[in-house]
Design a protein around this motif. Structure first.
Motif, PDB file in Angstrom:
ATOM      1  N   UNK A  16       0.700  -1.210  -0.022  1.00 38.54           N
ATOM      2  CA  UNK A  16      -0.061   0.021   0.113  1.00 38.54           C
ATOM      3  C   UNK A  16       0.526   1.325  -0.413  1.00 38.54           C
ATOM      4  N   UNK A  17       2.149   1.627   0.768  1.00 35.16           N
ATOM      5  CA  UNK A  17       3.232   2.620   1.529  1.00 35.16           C
ATOM      6  C   UNK A  17       3.981   2.774  -0.122  1.00 35.16           C
ATOM      7  N   UNK A  18       4.264   1.430  -0.732  1.00 35.06           N
ATOM      8  CA  UNK A  18       5.338   1.956  -1.308  1.00 35.06           C
ATOM      9  C   UNK A  18       5.487   3.123  -2.444  1.00 35.06           C
ATOM     10  N   UNK A  19       4.462   3.696  -3.297  1.00 35.52           N
ATOM     11  CA  UNK A  19       4.209   4.119  -4.278  1.00 35.52           C
ATOM     12  C   UNK A  19       4.453   5.873  -3.308  1.00 35.52           C
ATOM     13  N   UNK A  20       3.934   5.790  -2.208  1.00 34.15           N
ATOM     14  CA  UNK A  20       3.748   7.425  -1.627  1.00 34.15           C
ATOM     15  C   UNK A  20       5.191   7.502  -0.689  1.00 34.15           C
ATOM     16  N   UNK A  21       5.768   6.522  -0.925  1.00 36.17           N
ATOM     17  CA  UNK A  21       7.440   6.714  -0.248  1.00 36.17           C
ATOM     18  C   UNK A  21       8.044   7.769  -1.301  1.00 36.17           C
ATOM     19  N   UNK A  22       8.296   9.481  -0.769  1.00 32.30           N
ATOM     20  CA  UNK A  22       9.119   9.859  -2.713  1.00 32.30           C
ATOM     21  C   UNK A  22      10.242   9.711  -1.716  1.00 32.30           C
ATOM     22  N   UNK A  23      10.934   9.048  -0.500  1.00 32.45           N
ATOM     23  CA  UNK A  23      12.353   9.728   0.017  1.00 32.45           C
ATOM     24  C   UNK A  23      13.054   8.107   0.856  1.00 32.45           C
ATOM     25  N   UNK A  24      14.276   8.564   0.940  1.00 35.71           N
ATOM     26  CA  UNK A  24      14.898   7.243   0.871  1.00 35.71           C
ATOM     27  C   UNK A  24      14.940   7.291   2.694  1.00 35.71           C
ATOM     28  N   UNK A  25      14.778   8.332   3.466  1.00 32.04           N
ATOM     29  CA  UNK A  25      14.098   8.129   4.829  1.00 32.04           C
ATOM     30  C   UNK A  25      12.785   7.607   5.458  1.00 32.04           C
ATOM     31  N   UNK A  26      11.977   8.078   4.881  1.00 27.23           N
ATOM     32  CA  UNK A  26      10.032   7.308   4.371  1.00 27.23           C
ATOM     33  C   UNK A  26      10.804   6.314   4.210  1.00 27.23           C
ATOM     34  N   UNK A  27      10.950   5.572   3.568  1.00 22.11           N
ATOM     35  CA  UNK A  27      11.330   4.712   2.919  1.00 22.11           C
ATOM     36  C   UNK A  27      11.705   3.760   4.205  1.00 22.11           C
ATOM     37  N   UNK A  28      13.420   4.101   5.043  1.00 21.12           N
ATOM     38  CA  UNK A  28      13.547   3.820   6.161  1.00 21.12           C
ATOM     39  C   UNK A  28      12.521   3.305   7.267  1.00 21.12           C
ATOM     40  N   UNK A  29      11.891   4.872   7.325  1.00 25.02           N
ATOM     41  CA  UNK A  29      11.011   4.604   8.270  1.00 25.02           C
ATOM     42  C   UNK A  29       9.956   3.801   8.495  1.00 25.02           C
ATOM     43  N   UNK A  30       9.108   3.910   7.531  1.00 24.83           N
ATOM     44  CA  UNK A  30       7.443   3.137   6.661  1.00 24.83           C
ATOM     45  C   UNK A  30       7.910   1.723   7.030  1.00 24.83           C
ATOM     46  N   UNK A  31       9.729   1.252   5.722  1.00 23.22           N
ATOM     47  CA  UNK A  31       9.876   0.030   5.068  1.00 23.22           C
ATOM     48  C   UNK A  31      10.710  -0.565   6.434  1.00 23.22           C
ATOM     49  N   UNK A  32      11.772  -0.341   6.052  1.00 19.88           N
ATOM     50  CA  UNK A  32      12.825  -0.824   6.673  1.00 19.88           C
ATOM     51  C   UNK A  32      13.179  -1.596   7.589  1.00 19.88           C
ATOM     52  N   UNK A  33      12.675   0.067   8.971  1.00 26.88           N
ATOM     53  CA  UNK A  33      12.840  -0.042  10.224  1.00 26.88           C
ATOM     54  C   UNK A  33      11.928  -1.370  10.508  1.00 26.88           C
ATOM     55  N   UNK A  34      10.803  -1.011  10.548  1.00 30.58           N
ATOM     56  CA  UNK A  34       9.735  -2.049  10.773  1.00 30.58           C
ATOM     57  C   UNK A  34      10.254  -3.686  10.143  1.00 30.58           C
ATOM     58  N   UNK A  35      10.290  -3.543   9.285  1.00 32.84           N
ATOM     59  CA  UNK A  35      11.101  -5.096   8.117  1.00 32.84           C
ATOM     60  C   UNK A  35      11.760  -5.924   9.435  1.00 32.84           C
ATOM     61  N   UNK A  36      12.913  -4.908   9.967  1.00 31.96           N
ATOM     62  CA  UNK A  36      14.400  -6.091  10.488  1.00 31.96           C
ATOM     63  C   UNK A  36      13.628  -5.759  12.581  1.00 31.96           C
TER      64      UNK A  36
END
Length: 136
Positions: A16-36
């Protein structure tokens, strides 16, 4: 809830979020940190999951990789993050390779929060392989 159920929730959220994340920082916060975090790492403990890990390369000082998973102060896993949707290519892989070569880590991950590429040094010691040993 078990791992599979939590992972399915995470996966649904990522789609749902992948197309809304416009920056690397947003990706880290919304996807990468939750994954780990889902994998059991305490992403808010700087003694375990270090953001902006200093990985100086030769005379270049202040070089940083996005995250390092450490144990007893030594990096076990290096993580280079890119913006969601960015195609992971050799250029980003070479950046990770530079960091890998100057650390004691034997695992390196290149990710855009959707795709994860896992590298090691199975072909030559202390030299990151050109091809990932695992992708998802």
């Amino acid at each position: 809830m078990g791992f599979k159920e939590n992972f399915d929730i995470y996966k649904e959220r990522a789609v749902k979020l992948k197309d809304e994340l416009l920056t690397e920082e947003a990706t880290k916060t919304a996807l990468i940190m939750p994954f780990f975090s889902l994998l059991g790492y305490d992403v808010f403990n700087p003694n375990e999951f270090v953001p902006e890990y200093i990985s100086d390369i030769g005379t270049k000082k202040g070089e940083k990789i996005d995250y390092a998973i450490v144990k007893n102060g030594e990096p076990l896993i290096l993580i280079e993050a890119k913006k969601a949707g960015m195609k992971l290519q050799k250029q980003q892989q070479y950046q990770l390779m530079r960091y890998f070569g100057v650390s004691k880590s034997r695992i390196a991950i290149l990710t855009n929060g959707i795709s994860y590429q896992f590298f090691s040094d199975m072909e030559s010691p202390n030299l990151m392989d050109d091809e990932p040993f695992f992708l998802f």
